[in-house]
Design an enzyme around this catalytic site. Structure first.
Site, PDB file in Angstrom:
ATOM      1  N   HIS A 184     -16.961 122.216  52.429  1.00 25.99           N
ATOM      2  CA  HIS A 184     -17.649 123.579  53.007  1.00 25.99           C
ATOM      3  C   HIS A 184     -16.957 124.768  52.231  1.00 25.99           C
ATOM      4  CE1 HIS A 184     -20.099 121.506  55.670  1.00 25.99           C
ATOM      5  NE2 HIS A 184     -19.085 120.530  56.154  1.00 25.99           N
ATOM      6  N   CYS A 232     -16.282 115.330  61.899  1.00 29.13           N
ATOM      7  CA  CYS A 232     -15.702 115.732  60.601  1.00 29.13           C
ATOM      8  C   CYS A 232     -14.161 114.983  60.441  1.00 29.13           C
ATOM      9  CB  CYS A 232     -15.616 116.938  60.370  1.00 29.13           C
ATOM     10  SG  CYS A 232     -16.882 117.929  60.127  1.00 29.13           S
TER      11      CYS A 232
END
Length: 271
Positions: A184, A232
């Site tokens: 990300h 995550c």
């Protein structure tokens, strides 16, 4: 577990089934954007929002109290706009807290419930009925719809939380030796059918922060931002993150500050 949950779950699944039948499978860039456009105001999360509104006012726990006196940062009982300004520092706990952590605190202090009981199953499994925490988060997030994200950075503890969140975001760990940033911190990347938002810049962080909680089509339930952090960590093969924990709050703080000014549009609709 929830009142009206059977009917609500049935309606959610019927909505998704109808959607999947009618949606074209030809979209290449972002197939789920087509789902979202077709759903419009018919996001199945609307049923979960209704459950959350009911739970907010329902007396529960040994004290038979509702959560209507819970202070989410804008005063006791004020829900409108609160989610767009969380996490934030709370003087009564001397901590920076996100929505889920604050709700758990209110369940314990106002309703007299046991923290361990609340944490025993904060998030539903795939195909389950939704949990209380998921419903409340959906209702409260929806009350900030259209408002800009403004995560306070005035108190030193809030600034420390942002710094810790940034550190954790780039911290590589686990048997696969990767971090949140591995997926990300670059723009215009994707994994499987899903675009990967760059959470280090305003656009990407805004897209993520403004649309959680979200109804997850593939799982048939609403997922919260806390669940997203936990998932995550699971993919990194790290120890399980608890809702409202220091690490979860710091990561949400980091993304939220980066997302400043983005209009809230939660609950969103995800793959």
């Amino acid at each position: 577990m929830l009142a009206k949950s059977g009917f609500a779950t049935l309606m959610r699944r019927l909505s998704v089934c109808m959607l999947l039948v009618t949606v074209s499978a030809t979209a290449q860039d972002d197939p789920f954007a087509e789902y979202r456009a077709m759903m419009g105001d018919d996001n199945p999360a609307i049923f979960v929002i209704e459950e959350g509104a009911e739970l907010w006012t329902r007396p529960l726990g040994p004290k038979q109290a509702s959560l209507e006196q819970c202070d989410l940062g804008l005063g006791a009982g004020v829900v409108k706009g609160a989610y767009a300004q969380l996490p934030r520092y709370f003087a009564d706990t001397q901590q920076v807290m996100d929505l889920e952590g604050r709700l758990i605190h209110c369940m314990v202090t106002l309703q007299g419930r046991e923290r361990d009981d609340i944490l025993r199953k904060p998030y539903s499994a795939t195909g389950d009925m939704g949990t209380e925490l998921e419903a409340l988060a959906s209702y409260i997030a929806e009350q900030s719809s259209g408002m800009p994200i403004v995560i306070p950075q005035n108190h030193p503890a809030e600034q420390e939380a942002y710094a810790l969140g940034e550190q954790l975001f780039f911290y590589r760990a686990g048997p696969y030796d990767f971090s949140c940033a591995t997926c990300h911190r670059q723009s215009d990347k994707r994994i499987r059918l899903q675009k990967l938002p760059n959470l280090t810049v305003s656009d990407g962080a805004g897209m993520a922060s403004s649309t959680w909680p979200a109804y997850r089509i593939s799982q048939g339930v609403v997922r919260t931002m806390g669940w997203r952090m936990q998932d995550c960590a699971k993919q990194q093969r790290l120890p399980q993150l608890l809702p409202g924990s220091e690490a979860v709050v710091a990561l949400i703080e980091y993304m939220g500050v980066n997302a400043a000014g983005t209009e809230m549009a939660a609950p969103g609709l995800k793959r």
